[in-house]
Scaffold this active site. Sequence first.
Site, short mmCIF file in Angstrom:
data_model
loop_
_atom_site.label_atom_id
_atom_site.label_comp_id
_atom_site.label_asym_id
_atom_site.label_seq_id
_atom_site.Cartn_x
_atom_site.Cartn_y
_atom_site.Cartn_z
CB CYS A 1 29.59 7.98 -53.91
SG CYS A 1 29.01 6.82 -55.16
CG HIS B 1 24.11 7.63 -52.11
ND1 HIS B 1 25.01 8.66 -52.03
CD2 HIS B 1 24.74 6.64 -52.82
CE1 HIS B 1 26.12 8.33 -52.68
NE2 HIS B 1 25.98 7.11 -53.16
CD GLU B 2 23.93 2.85 -52.33
OE1 GLU B 2 24.21 2.50 -53.50
OE2 GLU B 2 24.76 3.38 -51.58
CG HIS C 1 24.43 4.80 -57.50
ND1 HIS C 1 25.46 5.40 -58.17
CD2 HIS C 1 24.76 4.84 -56.18
CE1 HIS C 1 26.39 5.79 -57.29
NE2 HIS C 1 25.98 5.47 -56.07
NI NI Z 1 27.17 5.81 -54.33
#
Ligand code: NI
Length: 181
Positions: A100, A142-143, A146
Site C-alpha cells: 500500500c 483493498h481500495e 480505504h
Molecule cells: Ni492502499
Amino acid sequence: MAIRPVLRMGDPQLLEVSKPVQQFNTPELGELVADMIDTMRELNGAGLAAPQIGVQLRVVIFGFEANPRYPDAEVVPFTVLINPKLTPIGDDMEDDWEGCLSVPGMRGVVPRYIQLRYQGSDIEGNAIDRTVTEFHARVVQHEVDHLDGILYPQRIRDLRQFGFVEELDAALEDDEDDDEQ
Ligand code: NI
C-alpha cells in the site's frame, strides 16, 4: 493536475469513513481524479483512494497494464470508481501479498474474497457494474477498504507474514538458493 503527498499509516485521516460523492461531472471532482491519477502513476501504485491524499470522499482509482511492483499480476483495466458497493460472490477467500502506498516499503499476506460484484459510478455519474475475480477483486477490496478507514495490516491474520519488502525479498532469495543445493 498535481502529484499530491500520500498520507502514511499513523495519520488519523486514514482511519475516517469517507462521505459519498453527491455531484458528478464537476470541476472539483475532475481535479481530484486527475491528481489521484498523477499521484498513482508517479508512485507506480496499483490503486489509490481519495483519503490517501487527504480527501474524505468515496472515490477510488485502480488498474494497470504492467506494474513493476506486481510483476506477476494480471492486467486490470484502468477504472475510476465512485460511491462503490461491493457484494462478495460466495464465501471463498484467498491469501496473497499486498502492499500500500500509505504503508511504504512493507508487504503482508491478506485474505480477500476471490470473486465479487462491484457497482458504482464513473466520474460523469454513469453506472459501473462488474463481476470480477482474483487480483482484480483483490485490488477493489483493498481500495474500498480505504474509504471505510481500513488499512490492509488490520486484515492480516498472521503477522509473521508481514514485513519490509527488502527483507522478505532477501529471505525469498535465500530460499531459492537452498533449493538449488
Ligand atoms: Ni492502499
